[in-house]
Design a protein around this motif. Structure first.
Motif, short mmCIF file in Angstrom:
data_model
loop_
_atom_site.label_atom_id
_atom_site.label_comp_id
_atom_site.label_asym_id
_atom_site.label_seq_id
_atom_site.Cartn_x
_atom_site.Cartn_y
_atom_site.Cartn_z
N PRO A 16 -32.57 -18.74 -18.99
CA PRO A 16 -33.41 -19.82 -18.95
C PRO A 16 -33.85 -20.31 -20.16
CG PRO A 16 -34.05 -18.45 -17.08
CD PRO A 16 -33.15 -17.73 -18.06
N ILE A 17 -34.34 -19.19 -21.15
CA ILE A 17 -35.16 -19.56 -22.38
C ILE A 17 -33.90 -19.98 -23.41
CG2 ILE A 17 -36.04 -18.45 -24.17
CD1 ILE A 17 -37.40 -16.52 -22.40
N VAL A 18 -32.98 -19.91 -23.22
CA VAL A 18 -31.67 -20.05 -24.01
C VAL A 18 -31.12 -21.49 -23.85
CG1 VAL A 18 -29.36 -19.49 -24.89
CG2 VAL A 18 -30.98 -17.68 -24.87
N LEU A 19 -31.16 -21.57 -22.39
CA LEU A 19 -30.58 -22.92 -22.11
C LEU A 19 -31.54 -23.88 -22.38
CD1 LEU A 19 -28.86 -21.96 -18.82
CD2 LEU A 19 -27.67 -22.55 -20.72
N SER A 20 -32.92 -23.88 -22.25
CA SER A 20 -33.79 -24.88 -22.69
C SER A 20 -34.04 -24.90 -23.94
CB SER A 20 -35.06 -24.79 -21.73
OG SER A 20 -35.61 -23.53 -22.18
N SER A 21 -33.82 -23.91 -24.84
CA SER A 21 -34.02 -24.10 -26.23
C SER A 21 -33.12 -25.02 -27.01
CB SER A 21 -34.37 -22.70 -26.83
OG SER A 21 -33.07 -22.09 -26.85
N ILE A 22 -31.84 -24.76 -26.68
CA ILE A 22 -30.76 -25.59 -27.35
C ILE A 22 -30.98 -27.20 -27.21
CG2 ILE A 22 -28.15 -26.06 -27.07
CD1 ILE A 22 -27.94 -23.30 -26.14
N PRO A 23 -31.20 -27.97 -26.12
CA PRO A 23 -31.47 -29.27 -26.17
C PRO A 23 -32.79 -29.45 -26.79
CG PRO A 23 -31.22 -28.50 -23.69
CD PRO A 23 -31.10 -27.37 -24.68
N ILE A 24 -33.74 -28.76 -26.66
CA ILE A 24 -35.15 -29.04 -27.50
C ILE A 24 -34.94 -28.84 -28.80
CG2 ILE A 24 -37.43 -28.22 -27.70
CD1 ILE A 24 -37.59 -27.75 -24.66
N GLY A 25 -34.16 -27.78 -29.33
CA GLY A 25 -34.00 -27.68 -30.87
C GLY A 25 -33.31 -28.69 -31.31
N VAL A 26 -32.06 -29.45 -30.37
CA VAL A 26 -31.47 -30.38 -31.10
C VAL A 26 -32.45 -31.74 -31.29
CG1 VAL A 26 -29.63 -32.11 -30.44
CG2 VAL A 26 -29.29 -29.54 -30.12
N VAL A 27 -33.15 -31.94 -30.57
CA VAL A 27 -33.98 -33.04 -30.32
C VAL A 27 -35.00 -32.75 -31.67
CG1 VAL A 27 -36.12 -34.34 -29.37
CG2 VAL A 27 -33.75 -33.80 -28.04
N CYS A 28 -35.59 -31.46 -31.82
CA CYS A 28 -36.59 -31.28 -32.86
C CYS A 28 -35.91 -31.53 -34.19
CB CYS A 28 -36.97 -30.04 -32.61
SG CYS A 28 -38.25 -29.57 -31.52
N VAL A 29 -34.61 -30.99 -34.46
CA VAL A 29 -33.67 -31.04 -35.60
C VAL A 29 -33.76 -32.79 -35.83
CG1 VAL A 29 -31.50 -30.91 -36.54
CG2 VAL A 29 -32.67 -28.98 -35.62
N ALA A 30 -33.33 -33.59 -34.90
CA ALA A 30 -33.22 -34.88 -34.97
C ALA A 30 -34.41 -35.59 -35.32
CB ALA A 30 -32.41 -35.55 -33.67
N SER A 31 -35.56 -35.19 -34.98
CA SER A 31 -36.68 -35.85 -35.44
C SER A 31 -37.09 -35.48 -36.70
CB SER A 31 -37.89 -35.56 -34.38
OG SER A 31 -38.14 -34.05 -34.60
N PHE A 32 -36.85 -34.28 -37.18
CA PHE A 32 -37.14 -33.82 -38.65
C PHE A 32 -36.23 -34.44 -39.43
CE2 PHE A 32 -38.77 -29.61 -36.90
CZ PHE A 32 -40.10 -29.96 -37.16
N ILE A 33 -35.01 -34.72 -39.05
CA ILE A 33 -34.05 -35.53 -39.94
C ILE A 33 -34.53 -37.01 -40.30
CG2 ILE A 33 -31.68 -36.34 -40.33
CD1 ILE A 33 -30.74 -33.58 -39.00
N GLY A 34 -35.14 -37.52 -39.05
CA GLY A 34 -35.65 -38.87 -39.25
C GLY A 34 -34.95 -39.81 -38.16
N LYS A 35 -33.81 -39.31 -37.46
CA LYS A 35 -33.46 -40.09 -36.31
C LYS A 35 -34.25 -41.14 -35.56
CE LYS A 35 -29.19 -38.92 -37.71
NZ LYS A 35 -28.31 -39.57 -38.32
N ASP A 36 -33.78 -42.32 -35.30
CA ASP A 36 -34.46 -42.88 -34.12
C ASP A 36 -34.65 -42.42 -32.94
OD1 ASP A 36 -36.07 -45.32 -33.32
OD2 ASP A 36 -34.13 -46.22 -32.76
N MET A 37 -35.98 -42.10 -32.65
CA MET A 37 -36.17 -41.53 -31.27
C MET A 37 -36.79 -42.27 -30.12
SD MET A 37 -34.99 -38.61 -32.09
CE MET A 37 -35.67 -37.33 -30.93
N THR A 38 -36.26 -43.48 -30.23
CA THR A 38 -37.23 -44.59 -29.14
C THR A 38 -36.77 -43.93 -27.76
OG1 THR A 38 -35.24 -45.92 -29.31
CG2 THR A 38 -37.18 -46.44 -30.81
N SER A 39 -35.49 -43.47 -27.58
CA SER A 39 -35.12 -43.28 -26.29
C SER A 39 -35.33 -41.50 -26.13
CB SER A 39 -33.73 -43.56 -25.96
OG SER A 39 -32.97 -42.92 -26.88
#
Length: 77
Positions: A16-39
């Protein structure tokens, strides 16, 4: 027998930890890069919604594999 038990325990803790960390990590990386996070709420809901079912299916597959291996070792004896 004990090694199988320990692997089952580790899988029950880590899957459960690994499965939930993958999508959350992708979202965190996208926010650090500066992608539009309106959705972002929609994406998190869409990504995280099936995770309980996926983790349950993976654990069920692990238990099924263990029982199949146990049946084959019992028939060999």
């Amino acid at each position: 027998m004990q090694r199988r038990f320990f692997r089952t325990q580790i899988a029950q803790m880590l899957l459960p930890i690994v499965l939930s960390s993958i999508p959350i990590g992708v979202v965190c990386v996208a926010s650090f890069i500066g992608k539009d996070m309106t959705s972002l709420p929609f994406l998190l809901g869409f990504i995280l919604w099936p995770l309980p079912a996926i983790s349950a299916l993976l654990l069920l597959a692990f238990v099924w594999k263990t029982t199949v291996n146990r049946k084959t070792t019992l028939t060999k004896v």
